[in-house]
Design a protein around this motif. Structure first.
Motif, PDB file in Angstrom:
ATOM      1  N   GLU A   1       2.343   1.617  -4.083  1.00 59.65           N
ATOM      2  CA  GLU A   1       1.172   2.254  -4.222  1.00 59.65           C
ATOM      3  C   GLU A   1       0.963   3.716  -4.003  1.00 59.65           C
ATOM      4  OE1 GLU A   1      -3.025   0.666  -4.624  1.00 59.65           O
ATOM      5  OE2 GLU A   1      -1.995  -0.703  -6.041  1.00 59.65           O
ATOM      6  N   ASN A   2       1.015   3.885  -2.739  1.00 54.19           N
ATOM      7  CA  ASN A   2       1.345   5.093  -2.862  1.00 54.19           C
ATOM      8  C   ASN A   2       2.460   6.719  -2.606  1.00 54.19           C
ATOM      9  OD1 ASN A   2      -1.462   5.861  -1.496  1.00 54.19           O
ATOM     10  ND2 ASN A   2      -1.145   5.613   0.097  1.00 54.19           N
TER      11      ASN A   2
ATOM     12  N   PRO B   1      -0.290   4.902   3.858  1.00 50.65           N
ATOM     13  CA  PRO B   1      -1.868   4.321   3.135  1.00 50.65           C
ATOM     14  C   PRO B   1      -2.876   4.611   4.341  1.00 50.65           C
ATOM     15  CG  PRO B   1      -0.626   2.440   4.298  1.00 50.65           C
ATOM     16  CD  PRO B   1       0.783   3.928   4.192  1.00 50.65           C
TER      17      PRO B   1
ATOM     18  N   GLU C   1      -7.471  -3.566   1.313  1.00 49.75           N
ATOM     19  CA  GLU C   1      -8.042  -4.176   0.504  1.00 49.75           C
ATOM     20  C   GLU C   1      -6.672  -4.571  -0.059  1.00 49.75           C
ATOM     21  OE1 GLU C   1      -8.689  -1.061  -3.158  1.00 49.75           O
ATOM     22  OE2 GLU C   1     -10.814  -0.693  -1.334  1.00 49.75           O
ATOM     23  N   LYS C   2      -5.568  -4.532   0.340  1.00 46.91           N
ATOM     24  CA  LYS C   2      -4.566  -5.012   0.121  1.00 46.91           C
ATOM     25  C   LYS C   2      -4.171  -6.750   0.692  1.00 46.91           C
ATOM     26  CE  LYS C   2      -2.469  -2.432  -2.735  1.00 46.91           C
ATOM     27  NZ  LYS C   2      -2.548  -3.348  -4.517  1.00 46.91           N
TER      28      LYS C   2
ATOM     29  N   ALA D   1       0.662  -1.137  -0.055  1.00 45.96           N
ATOM     30  CA  ALA D   1       0.213  -0.181   0.206  1.00 45.96           C
ATOM     31  C   ALA D   1       0.561   1.070   0.249  1.00 45.96           C
ATOM     32  CB  ALA D   1      -0.765   0.128   1.514  1.00 45.96           C
TER      33      ALA D   1
ATOM     34  N   GLN E   1      -6.946   1.187   2.535  1.00 44.56           N
ATOM     35  CA  GLN E   1      -6.057   0.641   1.096  1.00 44.56           C
ATOM     36  C   GLN E   1      -5.881  -0.946   1.597  1.00 44.56           C
ATOM     37  OE1 GLN E   1      -3.796   4.758   1.028  1.00 44.56           O
ATOM     38  NE2 GLN E   1      -3.975   4.529  -1.366  1.00 44.56           N
TER      39      GLN E   1
END
Lengths: 328, 405
Positions: free
Chosen positions: B344-345, B350, B357-358, B341, B354
């Protein structure tokens, strides 16, 4: 169906008598205190439990010593029984001094509440000590008297199956009977026993007859608690595994056994305990047979207690009680 | 009279001091965390907290503590990696005491702490279910290492996941083994009338009947009792060739002992609540010829598992319990998801959504023992049911086989 029940009867009787003997001796403690003080000592189940823990701790201690293997187990058992009985007896006296004596003139509901309070305190104190020293509050003692004895019931009549029991069954039963008989003798034949009966009959008049009422009550608590503690040891020997909460269910049942036999009546408590044990064992062995599988063994208490309710409806003073009984 | 008054004064004084002390410890707690935040700001690192909600006191405290230590071990390994990413990792454990009320009240405290991104816990299904309702409100992900009730994931919450198997898989796995491997035809079932015991026993019963075994009885016992001779007498008269028990190890140990004393030597089977050294402590020699299904596998079966055991035992100077490794792997899955996460950020902190979800999107995560891929409900599709056998009174038993489902 009937045949199957008869076949297992010897085994059921043996198991029921063991359980019943434990109930009976614990019931004695309830009945004695009630007889004298008209007080239901709900902490008695926890004294029983403390006895089981003290006894197990002593067993573990003694068995750990090298010389212990040289002496017969039965001597160890008697030694542990005596020491535990003394400790729990003093514990019982202490509880009386702290929780009941200051409230002796209070309404009867108040000491009942302190009794329940004491029982919770004892549960958690024992649990704390057990967790501290053992890491877990379910404690298993050393196994003793594990020899199997087969009782050849089939040779008496072919309808019975053979039954088997451990040596510990005999020991529990014999010691329980000795305890009960010596208590009976003590109450009925000795000077202190007479004093106890006098206090039970009328506390104020007994005091006028130069009986030290406080002392008599202390002794009652000592004897009742010593018996409870000794039974705890017997329980630990027979069943091996104990936890701080065994006193609650067992104490309840012993109390009910005392009521069934006629509370305040010592012989009634013995009889009620044995009867309840056998009834319970009979129900848990045969209930699903009797009802065709509708009610399983988990309903054994319902069965046993329904019978008790019936008894109490038709004979409220208990099986051996007299309507106006001489107490203790 | 005077004595009494002074005594009451004294006790009142003590009480107020106690209250003050409680307040001050509380405030020092917040100030220290504030301090770490402050120091974090100077070093330009942000704090990421993972919370643990486990039974650290009470009847299953042994398991709870081993889960906590396992999770802590993984977190300590990852601290350096996260420092490079610019974050300080912290593991904060709360004691749920195996009590749903305590679990929920802790859950509210955890939910309010913004820096907590995920939760390791709970062990008890009964606590996990109500607490997870609270976490879901905060979009906070929970990953349980040991709650096996079907309801934990069957409610379909997006934040609830588990890495071990489910109760409804244990009964059938046991039935299959009992009938196909042990050759049992007539089975006597005993259960303890709790949600867990009855559930597992019924699942076993259904599966065993399908496989063609005859169920002689479905008897109940009461938790907390010590004399089970009544039920054992029924076993004696019905002559089954296997006993299945749905319940906890404390009753199972006593039943085993009392049954073996009466000369009943047939195999005895039970579910994962028997997977404890306590069973062997209580039953002693009587534990021989006992089979248990467990959701916890054996760390001795893989190289990474053995490495974990070595590390755990050298770090804490304690023996591993059956669930320790799941504490480790649970923390692993969570930190893995947090790391993804963050990436991705682009290195930013995060959000809880998030992270949740991860975690749900975890695919083929290989921990020390568990291989984790979540399905849409949050169950690990690679979870297995393990079967252990006791040939001698030594815990743990011998791993006999595993069943995937």
């Amino acid at each position: 169906m009937f045949l199957e029940m008869v076949q297992s009867l010897p085994q059921v009787l043996i198991d029921g008598l063991t359980l019943g003997a434990v109930y009976a001796v614990v019931a004695l403690g309830y009945t004695m205190v009630y007889g004298i003080l008209q007080l239901i000592n709900f902490a008695h189940g926890e004294i029983f439990m403390s006895g089981a823990f003290i006894g197990t701790a002593l067993f573990i201690l003694i068995m750990g010593m090298s010389w212990a293997s040289a002496i017969p187990q039965i001597i160890v058992l008697i030694l542990v029984l005596v020491v535990t009985a003394c400790i729990t007896g003093v514990l019982g006296m202490g509880i009386e001094r702290v929780a009941y004596r200051p409230l002796r003139s209070a309404p009867r509901l108040i000491p009942l509440i302190t009794a329940i309070g004491i029982s919770f305190v004892l549960q958690d104190v024992v649990r704390f000590i057990a967790e501290l020293s053992y890491g877990n509050y379910i404690v298993t003692g050393p196994s003793m008297f594990r020899d199997q004895i087969t009782f050849k019931a089939s040779s008496i009549s072919s309808v019975f199956n053979d039954a088997s029991f451990k040596t510990s069954f005999l020991i529990v039963l014999v010691i329980a009977v000795i305890l009960m008989l010596s208590l009976d003798y003590f109450v009925n034949k000795t000077k202190w026993g007479t004093a106890m009966r006098a206090v039970a009959l009328d506390r104020d008049t007994a005091a006028l007859m130069s009986i030290n009422v406080n002392k008599v009550i202390s002794i009652t608590f000592f004897i009742g608690s010593a018996l409870g503690g000794a039974t705890g040891v017997l329980f630990a020997v027979q069943y091996g595994t104990i936890d701080p909460f065994i006193g609650f269910i067992l104490g309840m049942k012993a109390f009910i056994a005392a009521v069934l036999g006629g509370i305040g009546n010592i012989r009634g408590a013995m009889f009620g305990g044995l009867l309840l044990g056998v009834l319970e064992m009979f129900a848990s062995s045969n209930l699903s047979l009797l009802t065709g599988g509708v009610f399983g063994a988990e309903y054994k208490d319902v069965f046993a207690f329904s019978i008790l309710i019936l008894v109490l409806i038709f004979k409220p003073e208990g099986l051996l009680g007299k309507p106006v009984a001489e107490k203790v | 009279m005077r004595l009494k008054k002074s005594f009451s004064l004294l006790s009142a004084g003590l009480l107020s001091m106690g209250i003050l002390a409680a307040c001050s410890s509380d405030s020092s707690g917040t100030s220290s965390s504030g301090g770490s935040n402050g120091s974090g700001a100077t070093e330009d690192t942000k704090v990421i907290k993972i919370a643990g909600q486990l039974p650290l006191s009470g009847g299953v405290s042994v398991t709870g503590e081993s889960l906590r230590l396992g999770a802590q071990l993984k977190l300590d390994e990852e601290i350096e990696k996260f420092k490079e990413l610019g974050y300080t990792l912290q593991f904060e454990t709360y004691d749920d005491q195996s009590d749903p009320k305590k679990g929920v009240s802790n859950a509210n405290i955890i939910g309010a702490d913004e820096s907590i991104l995920a939760i390791v816990g709970h062990y008890n299904s009964g606590v996990a279910i109500p607490s997870s309702e609270v976490y879901d409100k905060y979009n906070l992900a929970m990953l349980t290492p040991g709650a096996t009730a079907t309801d934990v994931t069957d409610r379909g919450l997006k934040t609830v996941n588990r890495i071990v198997g489910r109760d409804d898989a244990q009964g059938p796995a046991a039935a299959k083994y009992a009938i196909e491997t042990l050759g049992a035809k007539k089975i006597f079932i005993i259960q303890d009338k709790t949600a867990f015991g009855t559930g597992v026993a019924e699942a076993f019963k259904g599966a065993a009947e399908q496989l063609g075994a005859e169920i002689l009885a479905f008897e109940g016992i009461t938790v907390g009792e010590k004399d089970f001779n009544g039920v054992i007498n029924q076993v004696l008269s019905k002559k089954p060739d296997l006993i299945y028990f749905g319940g906890l190890y404390s009753e199972a140990g006593i039943i085993l002992k009392q049954a073996r004393e009466k000369g009943i030597t047939i195999p005895f089977m039970g579910a994962d609540a028997l997977d404890s050294s306590g069973l062997v402590d209580i039953a002693g020699d009587a534990v021989v010829n006992t089979f248990i299904t467990s959701v916890a596998g054996s760390t001795a079966s893989s190289e990474s598992g053995l490495k974990f055991v070595e590390k755990y035992e050298s770090t804490y100077n304690k023996k591993v319990e059956a669930f320790s490794v799941y504490g480790y792997d649970t923390m692993g899955v969570i930190l893995n998801a947090v790391e993804q996460a963050i990436e991705e950020n682009d290195g930013g902190l995060p959000t809880r959504e998030q992270v949740a979800e991860k975690i749900r999107a975890t695919k083929d995560y290989q921990g020390a023992l568990a291989n984790v891929t979540f399905d849409e409900k949050g169950d690990n599709v690679n979870a297995k049911i393990y079967l252990f056998k006791f040939d001698e009174p030594v815990y743990p038993g011998v791993l006999e086989g595993e069943v995937s489902f």
